[in-house]
Motif scaffolding. Sequence first.
Motif, mmCIF file in Angstrom:
data_model
loop_
_atom_site.group_PDB
_atom_site.id
_atom_site.type_symbol
_atom_site.label_atom_id
_atom_site.label_comp_id
_atom_site.label_asym_id
_atom_site.label_seq_id
_atom_site.Cartn_x
_atom_site.Cartn_y
_atom_site.Cartn_z
ATOM 1 N N LEU A 1 0.831 -1.205 0.000
ATOM 2 C CA LEU A 1 0.000 0.000 0.000
ATOM 3 C C LEU A 1 0.868 1.258 0.000
ATOM 4 O O LEU A 1 0.619 2.199 -0.753
ATOM 5 C CB LEU A 1 -0.925 0.000 1.228
ATOM 6 C CG LEU A 1 -1.948 -1.134 1.261
ATOM 7 C CD1 LEU A 1 -2.718 -1.132 2.581
ATOM 8 C CD2 LEU A 1 -2.912 -1.012 0.081
ATOM 9 N N VAL A 2 1.909 1.228 0.835
ATOM 10 C CA VAL A 2 2.823 2.378 0.885
ATOM 11 C C VAL A 2 3.472 2.578 -0.494
ATOM 12 O O VAL A 2 3.559 3.694 -1.005
ATOM 13 C CB VAL A 2 3.911 2.158 1.960
ATOM 14 C CG1 VAL A 2 4.946 3.275 1.921
ATOM 15 C CG2 VAL A 2 3.274 2.079 3.339
ATOM 16 N N SER B 1 2.447 1.806 -3.463
ATOM 17 C CA SER B 1 1.601 2.385 -4.510
ATOM 18 C C SER B 1 1.382 3.877 -4.259
ATOM 19 O O SER B 1 1.290 4.662 -5.200
ATOM 20 C CB SER B 1 0.271 1.640 -4.617
ATOM 21 O OG SER B 1 -0.414 1.701 -3.401
ATOM 22 N N ARG B 2 1.380 4.262 -2.982
ATOM 23 C CA ARG B 2 1.278 5.700 -2.681
ATOM 24 C C ARG B 2 2.530 6.436 -3.161
ATOM 25 O O ARG B 2 2.442 7.524 -3.722
ATOM 26 C CB ARG B 2 1.123 5.930 -1.169
ATOM 27 C CG ARG B 2 -0.226 5.527 -0.639
ATOM 28 C CD ARG B 2 -0.544 6.325 0.600
ATOM 29 N NE ARG B 2 -1.719 7.136 0.389
ATOM 30 C CZ ARG B 2 -2.151 8.056 1.243
ATOM 31 N NH1 ARG B 2 -1.467 8.289 2.338
ATOM 32 N NH2 ARG B 2 -3.219 8.744 0.997
ATOM 33 N N ARG C 1 2.480 6.799 -6.783
ATOM 34 C CA ARG C 1 1.529 7.822 -7.194
ATOM 35 C C ARG C 1 2.101 9.210 -6.928
ATOM 36 O O ARG C 1 1.955 10.123 -7.712
ATOM 37 C CB ARG C 1 0.202 7.642 -6.435
ATOM 38 C CG ARG C 1 -0.998 7.925 -7.335
ATOM 39 C CD ARG C 1 -2.299 7.652 -6.609
ATOM 40 N NE ARG C 1 -2.298 6.410 -5.862
ATOM 41 C CZ ARG C 1 -2.930 6.249 -4.694
ATOM 42 N NH1 ARG C 1 -3.578 7.248 -4.151
ATOM 43 N NH2 ARG C 1 -2.903 5.090 -4.086
ATOM 44 N N TYR C 2 2.810 9.347 -5.788
ATOM 45 C CA TYR C 2 3.407 10.638 -5.455
ATOM 46 C C TYR C 2 4.397 11.059 -6.540
ATOM 47 O O TYR C 2 4.410 12.198 -6.976
ATOM 48 C CB TYR C 2 4.119 10.559 -4.109
ATOM 49 C CG TYR C 2 4.930 11.788 -3.804
ATOM 50 C CD1 TYR C 2 4.320 12.938 -3.316
ATOM 51 C CD2 TYR C 2 6.308 11.819 -4.043
ATOM 52 C CE1 TYR C 2 5.061 14.073 -3.065
ATOM 53 C CE2 TYR C 2 7.051 12.964 -3.794
ATOM 54 C CZ TYR C 2 6.421 14.076 -3.307
ATOM 55 O OH TYR C 2 7.145 15.211 -3.063
ATOM 56 N N LYS D 1 2.699 12.354 -9.403
ATOM 57 C CA LYS D 1 1.712 13.375 -9.084
ATOM 58 C C LYS D 1 1.768 14.590 -9.998
ATOM 59 O O LYS D 1 0.799 14.946 -10.640
ATOM 60 C CB LYS D 1 1.900 13.822 -7.636
ATOM 61 C CG LYS D 1 0.762 14.666 -7.105
ATOM 62 C CD LYS D 1 1.021 15.087 -5.667
ATOM 63 C CE LYS D 1 2.286 15.913 -5.567
ATOM 64 N NZ LYS D 1 2.535 16.422 -4.228
#
Lengths: 273, 277
Positions: free
Chosen positions: B236-237, B239-240, B243-244, B247
């Motif tokens: 989960l981290v 994929s964040r 994404r960042y 961004k």
Amino acid sequence: MGIEAPHDLLDAIGGPQPLVTEVVVEATDVHKWFGRLHVLKGVSMTVKRQEVVVVIGASGSGKTTFIRCLNHLEKIQKGRIFVNGHLIGYREANGKLVEDKERNIAAQRQEIGMVFQRFNLFPHKTALENVILAPVQVRNMPTAAAVEMGRALLDRVGLAAKADAYPGQLSGGQQQRVAIARALAMKPALMLFDEPTSALDPEMIGEVLEVMKELAREGMTMIVVTHEMGFAREVADRVVMMDDGQIIEEGTPLHFFESPTHERTKAFLSKIL
Amino acid sequence: MTVGDVDGGMASLAVINFDPSFFWHYLLQPSQGYLQGLALTFGLAVAGQTLGVVIGLLAAFARLSRAWPLRSIARLYTWVIRGTPLLVQIVFVYTALAAAGIFRFHDIQLGPFTFAGNIQAAIVALSLNEGAYMSEIIRAGILSVDPGQTEAAKSLGMTYAKSMRLVVLPQAARFVIPPLGNEFNSMLKNTSLVSVIGVQELLLSTNTLVSATFRVFELLLVVATYYLLLTTAWGLVQSRIERYFGKSTSAADGPSVLERLTSLVRPTEADDASDGR
């Protein structure tokens, strides 16, 4: 999008550089080999202050390689290149050329702006960041002053509104104008253009040439490798024809386009015009 | 009827020995020691990965260096590390070096904390191992950046170091981050190997409990669940993070990462006509 005619490009960087010498480029008998391939076979060229020299020639004639040698993006094996009085890329030791220290070469390159065929803007930086990166990081210019200069330069190339856009969001013509602004931001004494319009869609060529013409009018010393004969005719003080690693003919645009003497020049011009 | 007479299928069903309440108890109410094992596993993974990235960066630069001795050393390093099992490397660093009298890891006292020798050895082995893999990933990332970027940086008067730091590495990072996430996932699991040199991480904590209770099935199910939780949380981290990094280039305010990257290598008809050297 309409493009205003650019103006006062050099004002944006505080006027033309004070020049140390009347002769900006002095290249003598430059030879280069790529492995066994002899690509430059004794090229000599002198470019005076505020002169605009257009280099033409067929693919593989060595014209791009030659201007890449002028800021030591390519090594040379024989000859001497002086820009603004500095021996470029090498120092002499007992009559032999020894490659200079990286730091010295980097310092010499600060005086020589280069515009590439494929722009080579930094894709992770905005247009403004592209322009101010080297002034801040290399010339240690205060960021506020650099931003002011950067915005002025972008304004002069007609891209004030695109300061915060990333290169990927700009058209080819816009990218190339940012690239010109980026090179000018280092206040170079000499600008090298390596086929600056060859990678552009036809409708974008004009906007880039317009900026280059303005730069020439304002007195920038320029060496331009291009296939744009209209530009050569209008702006060049001198046209240089290269073929097979040598300069085979040199003269005013009038001479070139009205009465070229060399057979290969005639053949080349007939193909391209 | 004796147990031996019954046919296979029936027998295995009949003798299944699973205590669900034991499983749930140890899963949901782990002991203090067990949680320390979990913390150690995580700490080892973070330390190993962080140092691995540093070593990987150095090794990648060595591989790309113009000096052949540096290139050779880096090549030898990645060849040896990638060609031998991590388990062997761990035992080698801790036990074999000490046995030969070459180097012994001693406990280090840091105020109230003891930095145990075997934990030091575990971190050294894990990060050396990781460094070899990271060096390949980072090298590929650097090589994926258009050479025109370096030329533009040079033409603006940047030295090699500056062009790397300001121009090349930030662009290489976009290529490096997804595989780096996968490396950390592997690292979380690979830490279980250091149990062989007596580091009380998650697996060894489990084995200690197993020897006391003999509930192998339940406890291994517990430890597997914990590893799964760790790697899932990391996923989960990850994929964040990805994404960042994408961004500022999301569709709303700019082109995607891919578009931005390819905008530099977009082929044009003019390339064919370009001046060769």
